[in-house]
Design a protein around this motif. Structure first.
Motif, PDB file in Angstrom:
ATOM      1  N   ASP A 110     -38.322  85.790  64.374  1.00  0.00           N
ATOM      2  CA  ASP A 110     -39.133  84.836  63.608  1.00  0.00           C
ATOM      3  C   ASP A 110     -39.682  85.467  62.332  1.00  0.00           C
ATOM      4  O   ASP A 110     -40.808  85.245  61.953  1.00  0.00           O
ATOM      5  CB  ASP A 110     -40.281  84.297  64.471  1.00  0.00           C
ATOM      6  CG  ASP A 110     -41.174  85.394  64.989  1.00  0.00           C
ATOM      7  OD1 ASP A 110     -40.908  86.586  64.699  1.00  0.00           O
ATOM      8  OD2 ASP A 110     -42.154  85.077  65.694  1.00  0.00           O
ATOM      9  N   THR A 149     -31.186  79.536  63.303  1.00  0.00           N
ATOM     10  CA  THR A 149     -32.241  79.626  64.323  1.00  0.00           C
ATOM     11  C   THR A 149     -33.376  80.512  63.846  1.00  0.00           C
ATOM     12  O   THR A 149     -34.562  80.191  64.038  1.00  0.00           O
ATOM     13  CB  THR A 149     -31.656  80.152  65.641  1.00  0.00           C
ATOM     14  OG1 THR A 149     -30.598  79.289  66.064  1.00  0.00           O
ATOM     15  CG2 THR A 149     -32.723  80.208  66.715  1.00  0.00           C
ATOM     16  N   ASN A 161     -37.203  79.449  63.370  1.00  0.00           N
ATOM     17  CA  ASN A 161     -38.281  80.181  64.054  1.00  0.00           C
ATOM     18  C   ASN A 161     -39.377  80.603  63.076  1.00  0.00           C
ATOM     19  O   ASN A 161     -40.567  80.591  63.407  1.00  0.00           O
ATOM     20  CB  ASN A 161     -37.715  81.419  64.754  1.00  0.00           C
ATOM     21  CG  ASN A 161     -36.944  81.071  66.010  1.00  0.00           C
ATOM     22  OD1 ASN A 161     -37.070  79.970  66.539  1.00  0.00           O
ATOM     23  ND2 ASN A 161     -36.132  81.998  66.487  1.00  0.00           N
ATOM     24  N   LYS A 206     -41.433  77.508  62.387  1.00  0.00           N
ATOM     25  CA  LYS A 206     -42.340  77.215  63.504  1.00  0.00           C
ATOM     26  C   LYS A 206     -43.539  78.170  63.500  1.00  0.00           C
ATOM     27  O   LYS A 206     -44.684  77.751  63.724  1.00  0.00           O
ATOM     28  CB  LYS A 206     -41.582  77.312  64.833  1.00  0.00           C
ATOM     29  CG  LYS A 206     -40.614  76.164  65.066  1.00  0.00           C
ATOM     30  CD  LYS A 206     -40.106  76.124  66.489  1.00  0.00           C
ATOM     31  CE  LYS A 206     -39.065  77.157  66.734  1.00  0.00           C
ATOM     32  NZ  LYS A 206     -38.423  77.003  68.060  1.00  0.00           N
ATOM     33  N   SER A 230     -42.156  71.413  70.157  1.00  0.00           N
ATOM     34  CA  SER A 230     -41.469  71.550  71.443  1.00  0.00           C
ATOM     35  C   SER A 230     -40.004  71.888  71.190  1.00  0.00           C
ATOM     36  O   SER A 230     -39.461  71.596  70.117  1.00  0.00           O
ATOM     37  CB  SER A 230     -41.596  70.252  72.248  1.00  0.00           C
ATOM     38  OG  SER A 230     -41.054  70.421  73.546  1.00  0.00           O
ATOM     39  N   ASP A 231     -39.372  72.521  72.184  1.00  0.00           N
ATOM     40  CA  ASP A 231     -37.974  72.945  72.057  1.00  0.00           C
ATOM     41  C   ASP A 231     -37.130  72.307  73.147  1.00  0.00           C
ATOM     42  O   ASP A 231     -37.590  72.116  74.282  1.00  0.00           O
ATOM     43  CB  ASP A 231     -37.859  74.473  72.146  1.00  0.00           C
ATOM     44  CG  ASP A 231     -38.571  75.164  71.004  1.00  0.00           C
ATOM     45  OD1 ASP A 231     -38.086  75.067  69.872  1.00  0.00           O
ATOM     46  OD2 ASP A 231     -39.611  75.796  71.256  1.00  0.00           O
ATOM     47  N   SER A 267     -32.927  72.595  74.597  1.00  0.00           N
ATOM     48  CA  SER A 267     -31.575  73.165  74.504  1.00  0.00           C
ATOM     49  C   SER A 267     -30.633  72.349  75.368  1.00  0.00           C
ATOM     50  O   SER A 267     -30.651  72.468  76.603  1.00  0.00           O
ATOM     51  CB  SER A 267     -31.573  74.628  74.963  1.00  0.00           C
ATOM     52  OG  SER A 267     -32.335  75.429  74.100  1.00  0.00           O
ATOM     53  N   SER A 270     -39.308  67.245  77.692  1.00  0.00           N
ATOM     54  CA  SER A 270     -39.688  68.000  76.494  1.00  0.00           C
ATOM     55  C   SER A 270     -40.652  67.202  75.633  1.00  0.00           C
ATOM     56  O   SER A 270     -41.521  67.771  74.968  1.00  0.00           O
ATOM     57  CB  SER A 270     -38.441  68.365  75.669  1.00  0.00           C
ATOM     58  OG  SER A 270     -37.607  69.231  76.385  1.00  0.00           O
ATOM     59  N   LEU A 275     -39.678  67.983  67.808  1.00  0.00           N
ATOM     60  CA  LEU A 275     -38.791  68.495  68.854  1.00  0.00           C
ATOM     61  C   LEU A 275     -37.596  69.175  68.202  1.00  0.00           C
ATOM     62  O   LEU A 275     -36.808  68.547  67.497  1.00  0.00           O
ATOM     63  CB  LEU A 275     -38.323  67.346  69.747  1.00  0.00           C
ATOM     64  CG  LEU A 275     -37.490  67.750  70.967  1.00  0.00           C
ATOM     65  CD1 LEU A 275     -38.316  68.609  71.915  1.00  0.00           C
ATOM     66  CD2 LEU A 275     -36.964  66.520  71.690  1.00  0.00           C
ATOM     67  N   PHE A 276     -37.486  70.481  68.430  1.00  0.00           N
ATOM     68  CA  PHE A 276     -36.390  71.270  67.864  1.00  0.00           C
ATOM     69  C   PHE A 276     -35.247  71.325  68.883  1.00  0.00           C
ATOM     70  O   PHE A 276     -35.430  71.771  70.017  1.00  0.00           O
ATOM     71  CB  PHE A 276     -36.873  72.694  67.541  1.00  0.00           C
ATOM     72  CG  PHE A 276     -37.902  72.747  66.452  1.00  0.00           C
ATOM     73  CD1 PHE A 276     -37.534  72.875  65.127  1.00  0.00           C
ATOM     74  CD2 PHE A 276     -39.267  72.676  66.757  1.00  0.00           C
ATOM     75  CE1 PHE A 276     -38.487  72.929  64.123  1.00  0.00           C
ATOM     76  CE2 PHE A 276     -40.225  72.734  65.766  1.00  0.00           C
ATOM     77  CZ  PHE A 276     -39.836  72.853  64.434  1.00  0.00           C
ATOM     78  N   ASP A 284     -31.692  72.954  69.559  1.00  0.00           N
ATOM     79  CA  ASP A 284     -30.815  74.052  69.119  1.00  0.00           C
ATOM     80  C   ASP A 284     -29.649  74.209  70.094  1.00  0.00           C
ATOM     81  O   ASP A 284     -29.639  73.618  71.176  1.00  0.00           O
ATOM     82  CB  ASP A 284     -31.619  75.347  69.027  1.00  0.00           C
ATOM     83  CG  ASP A 284     -30.952  76.375  68.116  1.00  0.00           C
ATOM     84  OD1 ASP A 284     -29.836  76.099  67.622  1.00  0.00           O
ATOM     85  OD2 ASP A 284     -31.544  77.438  67.896  1.00  0.00           O
ATOM     86  N   TYR A 290     -37.324  64.762  65.120  1.00  0.00           N
ATOM     87  CA  TYR A 290     -36.290  65.598  65.716  1.00  0.00           C
ATOM     88  C   TYR A 290     -35.740  66.536  64.648  1.00  0.00           C
ATOM     89  O   TYR A 290     -35.379  66.111  63.553  1.00  0.00           O
ATOM     90  CB  TYR A 290     -35.153  64.739  66.267  1.00  0.00           C
ATOM     91  CG  TYR A 290     -35.549  63.846  67.413  1.00  0.00           C
ATOM     92  CD1 TYR A 290     -35.673  64.344  68.697  1.00  0.00           C
ATOM     93  CD2 TYR A 290     -35.802  62.485  67.203  1.00  0.00           C
ATOM     94  CE1 TYR A 290     -36.031  63.509  69.759  1.00  0.00           C
ATOM     95  CE2 TYR A 290     -36.154  61.652  68.246  1.00  0.00           C
ATOM     96  CZ  TYR A 290     -36.276  62.178  69.521  1.00  0.00           C
ATOM     97  OH  TYR A 290     -36.628  61.367  70.564  1.00  0.00           O
TER      98      TYR A 290
END
Length: 867
Positions: A171, A210, A214, A217, A232-233, A235, A252, A318-319, A321, A349
């Motif tokens: 990050d 990513t 990061n 965020k 929030s994340d 996957s 999520s 909401l991420f 990835d 999103y």
């Protein structure tokens, strides 16, 4: 405190207290109705005690409580001890207040003491592990720390020998992307759409998407004090089917976003959504469910979710990835959910994806037009590729830092490899994988092969596996020297057709590669050098090859080592290299001549037994090292080798001269170049050394073979040759005058007699020294041994010696001695057979056209002539 905190995280106290209460109530019930006394009255005290003991033993055995006690982490022992503590506490209070029975109080105190002791022991063990873990030095570092040379002192002080680069997403901004970071940051914060808003972060694989997100965020969390904004994340790739993925996405939004609502309400939405979307898959359509979960359309569910978000004053970002890693069906289903089901108010999103990979998924697997995504993603932000100059600098610096950590100081010799790596690395993820996979494997592990070549070869394997396997599968075109040592090349004919085939192969594999690739392959393989210089790639003659360099560096283009660079195991050649290196380390510390003499003599005996026909390989490697390095005790080594030269094998082999001849060559080279003082000390050893007459003769003949020395050097060598000539002549003269029998054990060495006779021309000497005990030594001196390309050992009688010395009276003496001393060993039988064949051919050769060398014996296994 760490122990208690860990117990709290595992819900230890809640579970233990609940179980303690339940068990205490059971004990209270048993005690209240005196069930134990009734049980004893029914079965007697002995049987009841036996049953209780059996139950305890079974519990200890089944639950493996003894093993659990030894385990340092929190487990069933901690829980049992906690339950024991609370049960004893509850019982003590009840006993003190109501029963006031001392024996019960004592038993409860004992139980509490045991429980506390177990908890104390476990706490102590736990804290020791924590302390040890805190003092341990991690070998996992970040790429940025490596680049900045910011490595902890414990690592620098070599407490850590094995360094790995952390591949987790970071990050921080390592690639100077302030502008794109600010753009994404503002886009997220300034979104105030009535419905959902979808931001696409698009970038190539490994471009740092990513990491960039990061950083965004982290910046949002540190700069915005807004309790309404929830990050929030999600996957999608961890879910195996659309149903589970949908529930995960909803959790999520609701659970991880900390929206305060009853869990039953969440469950209601989950089950309703499954019922509506998947047509009652896994949904119980009973009266109760219809009463509580009465959402029968997507619109009703969306309204409920919107109410949750709006009335709780939450904005969710909401991420999403790792989208490309998900199942193809899950990917399209996710876009449908975002676009039609979860297009909720107050939610943004952020989809992170690689456009090229996603296009492949849509076109190849889903057969769907990629423009479908454009209808869903409302803002597309592209993460640009990493600036090549910056990436190259990071790559070069990190590789050099890691090489220095592993003790490499001469970085210039790796320049070609580093240039090649820089040309092939296109993202930081690949760089991290390369550092962990190739650099660490080669330099953190002890190898007896060339680290440079291993590094280069494994670098090619990492970036171009096809090239790596093509080199191995076509090794007959890459092996230049020692072809007889490799099974695939030893029978290979060398002609123009081979060079043509090699050129065709190289045209296919190498011609279109970049400059860095070509430079690296040319440095590794002589054949590739010759390809680019227009010479014949395959040849019988490589005048520019340094064979000592090949032996020392174990070059990959040698048939001795090619295979083991790919298999990374050992063969006899590498085993010899390792043993020579160990031997050299030992002799470098020995300065006493007698001790060194004993040590070298024992080593010569050992290698003769251990390696037999490969003894010369050991000798070759040893002299290559001496030639390359300035050996401080080379003078002593030469003296010791001269003293023990007859201990070495004089057997010829397929690849070079015998071990004894190889040592003789080394001694001659040293005598040419050493000072007169050291020369005199060595030749003093020759003055009465009749047993080494043939060795001294070879030195006499070869020492004056000077080609490229200057005038003064030639004079010096000629003077040395004159001294050795005088010594040899004096030895011959003394042998004849004093009637010294060179066939006696004290003086015998093969060829001594005929070397003497060729120089003094005394025909009577041979007749005088040969007897029935020494006749086989005479026959052995007549035999010549050769080895052909098929590794056949060929033995025959020397025609010139036979015709010159084995005539008339000498021939009769030999027959007489052979009858008196018939053959007793295999080697003596072979010598007699060779002698008789040659004798018959000698008489036929005047009248018939029969070559004398037809009197030969061929064998796969060499004959050891012990006479």
């Amino acid at each position: 405190m760490n122990y208690l905190r860990d117990l709290w995280k595992k819900d230890f106290f809640v579970n233990v207290i609940i179980w303690s209460i339940l068990i205490y109530l059971a004990i209270f019930f048993v005690n209240r109705y005196n069930l134990i006394s009734k049980l004893i009255n029914m079965f007697t005290l002995f049987i009841a005690g036996l049953v209780f003991l059996l139950i305890v033993v079974m519990c200890f055995s089944k639950l493996k409580l003894i093993d659990a006690y030894k385990v340092k982490s929190i487990n069933i022992i901690d829980r049992l001890a906690g339950i024991g503590f609370f049960i004893s506490l509850f019982s003590m209070v009840y006993t003190i207040v109501y029963e006031k029975e001392i024996y019960k109080f004592c038993l409860e105190c004992i139980l509490m003491g045991i429980s506390l002791k177990i908890l104390r022991d476990k706490e102590s063990a736990f804290q020791n592990i924590i302390l040890k873990r805190e003092n341990e030095c991690s070998n996992l570092i970040d790429l940025k720390d490596l680049y900045n040379n910011d490595i902890s002192n414990s690592i620098i002080n070599n407490e850590v020998k094995y360094l790995l680069i952390d591949e987790n997403d970071v990050d921080y901004d390592f690639l100077h992307r302030d502008i794109i970071i600010e753009h994404i940051y503002n886009s997220i914060l300034n979104t105030r759409a009535n419905n959902s808003f979808v931001i696409g972060i698009n970038g190539a694989w490994g471009s740092g998407k990513t990491t960039t997100v990061n950083i965004v965020k982290k910046k949002i969390k540190s700069n915005i004090n807004d309790k309404e904004l929830i990050l929030s994340d999600f996957s999608p790739w961890i879910y195996d089917n659309p149903q589970n993925m949908m529930i995960g996405l909803l959790k999520s939004i609701l659970v991880e976003a900390n929206i305060a609502s009853n869990p039953l309400e969440h469950e209601k939405i989950f089950k309703s959504l499954v019922n509506v979307i998947f047509k009652k898959v896994g949904f119980d359509n009973t009266f109760v469910n219809n009463f509580f979960y009465n959402f029968d359309t997507v619109e009703k569910i969306k309204n409920e979710l919107n109410d949750f978000l709006e009335f709780n004053q939450k904005r969710v970002v909401l991420f999403i990835d790792n989208l490309e890693r998900a199942e193809a069906d899950n990917i399209i289903f996710l876009f449908k959910l975002i676009g039609q089901v979860f297009d909720l108010k107050r939610i943004t999103y952020v989809i992170i994806y690689d456009e090229d990979r996603l296009k492949d998924v849509f076109s190849d697997k889903l057969k769907i037009d990629y423009h479908y995504i454009e209808k869903i993603i409302q803002q597309n932000i592209s993460v640009p590729p990493i600036q090549q100059e910056l990436l190259s600098n990071i790559c070069r610096v990190c590789i050099e830092r890691l090489l220095i950590f592993y003790g490499e100081r001469n970085l210039e010799k790796y320049e070609l490899i580093v240039n090649f790596i820089v040309s092939e690395v296109n993202d930081l993820r690949k760089l991290k994988r390369f550092l962990n996979t190739v650099v660490t494997e080669i330099f953190a592990t002890q190898h007896y092969l060339s680290k440079y070549t291993l590094f280069a070869l494994n670098t090619i394997k990492f970036f171009d596996g096809d090239m790596y396997y093509n080199i191995y599968q076509n090794k007959e075109y890459f092996i230049t020297t020692d072809k007889l040592c490799d099974v695939s090349t030893k029978h290979m004919d060398i002609d123009k057709e081979d060079s043509k085939k090699a050129k065709e192969l190289f045209d296919k594999l190498i011609k279109d590669k970049n400059k860095e690739y070509k430079d690296l392959l040319s440095d590794m393989f002589i054949a590739v050098q010759r390809y680019f210089s227009g010479k014949d790639i395959i040849s019988n003659n490589y005048n520019d090859v340094d064979y000592d360099f090949i032996r020392i560096n174990k070059c990959i283009y040698s048939g001795k080592y090619f295979d083991i660079y790919f298999s990374q195991n050992e063969n006899r050649f590498l085993e010899i290299n390792k043993e020579v290196n160990d031997f050299i380390k030992c002799i470098n510390y020995i300065q006493d001549e007698n001790l060194l003499c004993d040590f070298v003599r024992q080593k010569i005996i050992d290698i003769n037994i251990k390696y037999e026909n490969d003894e010369y390989l050991w000798i070759d490697k040893f002299f290559s090292y001496i030639k390359k390095n300035d050996c401080s005790n080379e003078f002593l080594i030469v003296k010791v080798l001269y003293k023990n030269i007859l201990e070495l094998s004089d057997d010829k082999n397929t690849f070079s001269r015998s071990s004894r001849n190889r040592v003789g060559d080394f001694i001659i080279i040293y005598l040419r170049n050493c000072t007169l003082e050291k020369f005199n000390q060595i030749v003093d050893l020759m003055k009465n050394d009749y047993k080494k007459l043939n060795i001294i003769y070879n030195i006499k003949c070869l020492i004056s073979n000077v080609i490229s020395y200057d005038g003064l050097k030639i004079l010096d060598v000629n003077f040395k040759a004159l001294i050795i000539n005088n010594i040899f002549d004096n030895l011959c003269k003394t042998i004849i005058e004093k009637k010294i029998n060179l066939y006696d054990d004290k003086y015998y060495s093969k060829n001594n007699v005929f070397i003497l006779l060729n120089n003094v021309h005394d025909e009577m000497y041979l007749k005088e020294i040969v007897g029935h005990n020494t006749v086989y030594r005479l026959l052995k001196d007549l035999v010549i041994e050769n080895v052909n390309n098929d590794k056949e050992y060929i033995y025959y009688i020397d025609e010139k010696l036979f015709k010159k010395y084995i005539v008339g009276e000498m021939e009769e003496k030999i027959e007489y001695y052979l009858k008196r001393n018939p053959p007793k060993t295999e080697s003596e039988i072979v010598l007699i057979n060779l002698y008789h064949k040659s004798r018959n051919l000698y008489y036929l050769s005047d009248n018939e056209d029969i070559p004398f060398d037809k009197s030969q014996i061929r064998r796969i296994i060499p004959i050891k002539f012990i006479v």
